[in-house]
Structure formats: C-alpha cells, structure tokens
Design a protein around this motif. Structure first.
Motif, PDB file in Angstrom:
ATOM      1  N   ASP A 210       0.878  -1.167   0.000  1.00 37.36           N
ATOM      2  CA  ASP A 210       0.000   0.000   0.000  1.00 37.36           C
ATOM      3  C   ASP A 210       0.914   1.214   0.000  1.00 37.36           C
ATOM      4  OD1 ASP A 210      -1.675   2.128   0.552  1.00 37.36           O
ATOM      5  OD2 ASP A 210      -2.841   1.069   2.065  1.00 37.36           O
ATOM      6  N   THR A 211       0.859   2.012  -1.066  1.00 36.78           N
ATOM      7  CA  THR A 211       1.765   3.155  -1.207  1.00 36.78           C
ATOM      8  C   THR A 211       1.085   4.478  -0.877  1.00 36.78           C
ATOM      9  OG1 THR A 211       1.248   3.384  -3.570  1.00 36.78           O
ATOM     10  CG2 THR A 211       3.074   1.922  -2.974  1.00 36.78           C
ATOM     11  N   ARG A 227       6.061   4.739   8.160  1.00 39.01           N
ATOM     12  CA  ARG A 227       5.861   6.093   7.653  1.00 39.01           C
ATOM     13  C   ARG A 227       6.284   6.188   6.196  1.00 39.01           C
ATOM     14  NH1 ARG A 227       9.804   9.049  11.026  1.00 39.01           N
ATOM     15  NH2 ARG A 227       9.214  10.835   9.712  1.00 39.01           N
ATOM     16  N   PHE A 228       7.300   5.399   5.822  1.00 42.36           N
ATOM     17  CA  PHE A 228       7.819   5.411   4.459  1.00 42.36           C
ATOM     18  C   PHE A 228       8.101   3.986   4.006  1.00 42.36           C
ATOM     19  CE2 PHE A 228       9.084   9.466   6.314  1.00 42.36           C
ATOM     20  CZ  PHE A 228       8.599  10.364   5.371  1.00 42.36           C
ATOM     21  N   LEU A 229       8.009   3.797   2.686  1.00 39.63           N
ATOM     22  CA  LEU A 229       8.256   2.506   2.054  1.00 39.63           C
ATOM     23  C   LEU A 229       9.315   2.711   0.974  1.00 39.63           C
ATOM     24  CD1 LEU A 229       7.143  -0.485   1.879  1.00 39.63           C
ATOM     25  CD2 LEU A 229       5.584   0.375   0.110  1.00 39.63           C
ATOM     26  N   VAL A 230      10.278   1.777   0.883  1.00 41.70           N
ATOM     27  CA  VAL A 230      11.298   1.827  -0.159  1.00 41.70           C
ATOM     28  C   VAL A 230      11.252   0.525  -0.935  1.00 41.70           C
ATOM     29  CG1 VAL A 230      13.751   2.029  -0.693  1.00 41.70           C
ATOM     30  CG2 VAL A 230      12.786   3.327   1.226  1.00 41.70           C
ATOM     31  N   ASN A 234      14.489  -4.232  -7.585  1.00 40.67           N
ATOM     32  CA  ASN A 234      15.128  -4.173  -8.893  1.00 40.67           C
ATOM     33  C   ASN A 234      14.528  -5.213  -9.848  1.00 40.67           C
ATOM     34  OD1 ASN A 234      16.985  -2.768 -10.534  1.00 40.67           O
ATOM     35  ND2 ASN A 234      18.597  -4.254 -10.185  1.00 40.67           N
ATOM     36  N   ALA A 235      15.329  -6.055 -10.482  1.00 38.39           N
ATOM     37  CA  ALA A 235      14.815  -7.004 -11.476  1.00 38.39           C
ATOM     38  C   ALA A 235      13.905  -8.054 -10.861  1.00 38.39           C
ATOM     39  CB  ALA A 235      15.978  -7.693 -12.195  1.00 38.39           C
ATOM     40  N   TYR A 236      13.958  -8.193  -9.537  1.00 39.86           N
ATOM     41  CA  TYR A 236      13.167  -9.219  -8.864  1.00 39.86           C
ATOM     42  C   TYR A 236      11.938  -8.640  -8.166  1.00 39.86           C
ATOM     43  CZ  TYR A 236      17.026 -12.346  -9.864  1.00 39.86           C
ATOM     44  OH  TYR A 236      17.977 -13.106 -10.519  1.00 39.86           O
ATOM     45  N   LEU A 237      11.626  -7.376  -8.423  1.00 44.89           N
ATOM     46  CA  LEU A 237      10.445  -6.773  -7.810  1.00 44.89           C
ATOM     47  C   LEU A 237       9.164  -7.305  -8.439  1.00 44.89           C
ATOM     48  CD1 LEU A 237       9.736  -4.643  -5.635  1.00 44.89           C
ATOM     49  CD2 LEU A 237       9.557  -2.978  -7.482  1.00 44.89           C
ATOM     50  N   GLY A 238       9.262  -7.744  -9.706  1.00 38.26           N
ATOM     51  CA  GLY A 238       8.095  -8.305 -10.384  1.00 38.26           C
ATOM     52  C   GLY A 238       6.994  -7.278 -10.551  1.00 38.26           C
ATOM     53  N   GLY A 239       5.756  -7.714 -10.372  1.00 38.50           N
ATOM     54  CA  GLY A 239       4.606  -6.837 -10.581  1.00 38.50           C
ATOM     55  C   GLY A 239       4.109  -6.190  -9.317  1.00 38.50           C
ATOM     56  N   LEU A 240       4.989  -6.062  -8.320  1.00 37.15           N
ATOM     57  CA  LEU A 240       4.551  -5.537  -7.026  1.00 37.15           C
ATOM     58  C   LEU A 240       4.098  -4.087  -7.115  1.00 37.15           C
ATOM     59  CD1 LEU A 240       4.338  -6.706  -4.164  1.00 37.15           C
ATOM     60  CD2 LEU A 240       6.591  -5.731  -3.690  1.00 37.15           C
ATOM     61  N   CYS A 241       4.669  -3.323  -8.052  1.00 39.69           N
ATOM     62  CA  CYS A 241       4.304  -1.908  -8.180  1.00 39.69           C
ATOM     63  C   CYS A 241       4.177  -1.571  -9.661  1.00 39.69           C
ATOM     64  CB  CYS A 241       5.357  -1.034  -7.501  1.00 39.69           C
ATOM     65  SG  CYS A 241       4.961   0.724  -7.517  1.00 39.69           S
ATOM     66  N   ARG A 242       2.987  -1.537 -10.168  1.00 38.45           N
ATOM     67  CA  ARG A 242       2.744  -1.371 -11.593  1.00 38.45           C
ATOM     68  C   ARG A 242       3.292  -0.057 -12.162  1.00 38.45           C
ATOM     69  NH1 ARG A 242      -0.953  -4.789 -13.965  1.00 38.45           N
ATOM     70  NH2 ARG A 242      -1.501  -3.175 -15.468  1.00 38.45           N
TER      71      ARG A 242
END
Length: 422
Positions: A210-211, A227-230, A234-242
């Motif tokens: 949830d961003t 409070r913050f998300l990072v 990289n190449a292994y993030l997949g479809g987590l954040c369109r």
C-alpha cells in the motif's frame, strides 16, 4: 540452499539465519529487498536514527547482488554528452559527482564495517577493433574534462603484458574502477545494518504493498506498517508496483568459473589481478579469483529464459581469447537477472509522497546502489534535492504490450550482437 549455486555461494562467509516476518509490526521505514540498494538505504537511515525493517523474499544477496560480475565501473552506462542532452549541463555534472561519490561510499563501507569482500582497484577496458580505440580515447578525454585523471591509454604491447591474450589492440586502464566478491559484500552490508539496529526478515516475500498515506507491506505471514516505504527489488520486484514495472526489463547475465589452477599459471593470465572487460555492446568480462580460478562472464539473455548449452557457449567464447585454458574443466556456471532501462540510466524516484524506489542500474549497480541508498535516505529525512537530480532523468516504458516487450528487445539485441561480430 540459501543462494543460487555459484562460486560466490561456495565461498561466501557464514551468515546467520534471519527470522520470517510473523504478525504485524511497525517501523519508521520498511524496505522491500535485501540486496545492495535496500541494505545501504537501511544503513543510511539507521545512521539518521530511524527504525528500519528490511523484507527479503529469499535470503540477503539472493538476487543480482549475490550473482553479478563483481565489477565496479566508473560513471554510468551512457556517456556524459548523452546525459547532458537529457538533463542539461548542471544536472549532468551533479550526476557525475554522485557517481564518483558512490565509489567512495563503497570503499568507505568496506573499510568502516570491515567487510571482507576481496575489494581490489584497477580495471582495463579492452579494445578489439580500431573504432574501439577511438571510442576509448574519446571517453578518456571526456573524463579528463570532468576532472577525472585516473585513466590512461595503453597500446597493444602493454595490454599483452597486462592480459595473456593477443586479442586486443589496446585499451583504457582505470585505476579508479575495480572488483569485489559481490555476495560477501552484500552479507557484510547486512551485518553492518543489523549492528545499527536494522531488523532483517528473510523468506518474507512481499505480496502486496500500500503506497498511500499510511504505507504497508504485506507478506503471507505478517505486515509492516511504516511512515515510508522503499522498493528495492530491482529485477526481482516483479509486478509488485505497476507504475514502475514497465520502466525496467530483466536481463540475464552469466558467468563460468574454471577449476583451480596452479597459482603461477593463474597469475600469468592477469599478472596484476585487475578486472577486465571488452567494450562490445554485448560485452565479455573476466578476472582471477583468490583461489586461482578464472571467472569469465558474458552471454547476456534478454528473452527471460536461460540459453541452452550455456556453459559450453561461454567456454567457447572464453577459449577464443584464452586458448591456453582448453585443458581446464568448468566447475561453475551461474547467472541471474539485472534490470535495464530504455536509456540504460538508473531509475530513481517516488511512487507517492511516502514511497520511494531505485532500479535499473543497467550493469553499473555494484557502485551506484550505494549512492541510490544515500539519496533516498536523505529524501526520507527531508532533503530531497539530490534524489530529484536522479528523478529528472527521463525514463520511457519499454514499448509494446507485455507479451511483445521481450521479443522486441531480443530482436534489437540480436542486431547489436551482429554488429559486434562484424
């Protein structure tokens, strides 16, 4: 097995088992990804007094951070003239300074935290064709124009004394680039982060984020509210954040390792022990290992699939340059994905006011991940100016529907490979 099979995994330092995330917890910052970017960001944030949790899907350094070629390269994948065309003269200069700070950061991290990762400086960019020598001379002039005076041109005879092959016309030696054991560097960063209070959870794959104003990361067994998300997968993030997925493409890169040699024979291949790469578009890179093996990388794949007969193919390429190694068995063959961008520049920025990301180092991630972690930590602490310099680099999505992106890229890379061969 905690890591993909490789010479790196077999020579990695012992690492503690880190717990699975279980239940709901809170932190100032939640970082997704336990590679270089995530770990350096965690160290920088912890140094500012923030509480940090790192969520890693497998184990620390499992992705590109534990499998890459281990080469530390000056600058970016693109020349400064191209970068200036994208962002202007002032920002191009800022980016150059940041890339140099990245190398200094890496050296400082290794020294300050006593990370045993075989860090060694010295690097040769080798020319196979006259146009390569012309390009390297232009690159040297560009670097000198930036105040970087750590390179020198070398001709054929001197190259032959540096590397035991007759393949090269000359090259550019850079005393400010180098090499390290990539997995041991990642493991050392993790221990350093934990020593500063960072909590690292392994086998804790993030399945949803949830961003929004109150960011959260969800795994199968727990959640982190922060409070913050990072986002540092990289190449292994997949479809987590369109919103950022289409700006990078995973590219496979591969390495073979020979059986150990007599120490004198190994030293004769590269007497000074420097790292070497040619400057083909689809490049080959190599170095000696401390246990007297020859580590030879190349064979990039943009299809998403490993090439059949990969070990044999890389061995044939190695023997084109080093036929004297024909009697050696290949003990190791491994690979993994790095993330590339359309313009081959790193992609850093924000998804929302609470969510930051860094990806797409395009082959220069060993060093650039360090400065990425620092500028993201600065932005979270309220000083976003240096992150904004990176964020102003224009990044286009890879063209075409999802199912056609890979084939289009493969065709493009085939053209560049043909150009190298001709």
């Amino acid at each position: 097995m905690p890591h993909a099979p490789s010479w790196y995994a077999d020579t990695a330092h012992a690492a503690p088992a880190r717990p699975l995330l279980v239940g709901d917890t809170v932190a100032d910052v939640c970082i997704v990804g336990g590679g270089y970017t995530g770990l350096v960001t965690a160290i920088e944030l912890a140094g500012k007094g923030l509480s940090v949790i790192v969520l890693e899907a497998e184990t620390v350094g499992w992705g590109a951070s534990g499998r890459n070629g281990g080469q530390i390269v000056t600058g970016f994948n693109k020349g400064m003239d191209q970068i200036e065309g994208w962002v202007g003269k002032d920002d191009a200069r800022h980016l150059w300074d940041l890339s140099e700070e990245a190398k200094a950061m890496l050296s400082d991290l290794v020294d300050r935290h006593r990370i045993d990762c075989d860090l060694k400086w010295g690097y040769l960019l080798a020319a196979l064709k006259p146009r390569h020598m012309t390009g390297l001379a232009e690159h040297k002039a560009e670097l000198e124009g930036l105040g970087y005076h750590r390179t020198r041109m070398v001709e054929r005879d001197e190259v032959r004394s540096m590397v035991a092959t007759d393949a090269y016309l000359g090259g550019l030696y850079d005393e400010g680039s180098g090499q390290l054991h990539p997995l041991n560097y990642a493991l050392g960063l993790a221990l350093a982060a934990e020593g500063m209070g960072v909590r690292i959870h392994e086998r804790s794959r993030v399945v949803r984020v949830d961003t929004g104003d109150n960011p959260r990361a969800f795994t199968a067994t727990g959640t982190v509210s922060a409070r913050f998300l990072v986002l540092a997968g990289n190449a292994y993030l997949g479809g987590l954040c369109r919103p950022i997925r289409s700006r990078v493409m995973p590219a496979g890169t591969y390495i073979i390792g020979t059986e150990p040699m007599d120490p004198d024979r190994a030293r004769a291949l590269i007497p000074s022990g420097i790292a070497v790469a040619d400057i083909n578009f689809v490049l080959n890179y190599y170095r000696r290992s401390p246990d007297h093996r020859f580590l030879f990388g190349g064979g990039v794949s943009y299809s998403g699939f490993d090439q059949p007969g990969l070990k044999q193919s890389l061995r044939r390429t190695m023997l084109k340059y080093f036929p004297q190694l024909a009697d050696l068995a290949i003990d190791y063959c491994w690979g993994g994905h790095v993330a590339i961008t359309m313009n081959r520049m790193p992609h850093l920025g924000r998804v929302s006011p609470t969510t930051y990301f860094a990806q797409g180092y395009s082959g220069h991630g060993v060093a650039l991940t360090a400065i990425a972690g620092r500028v993201i930590a600065e932005a979270i602490a309220g000083q976003a100016g240096r992150l904004d310099v990176f964020a102003r680099i224009p990044h286009r999505p890879f063209p075409g529907p999802a199912g056609l992106k890979m084939p289009a890229l493969v065709l493009g890379m085939m053209w560049y490979r043909l150009r190298d061969l001709l």
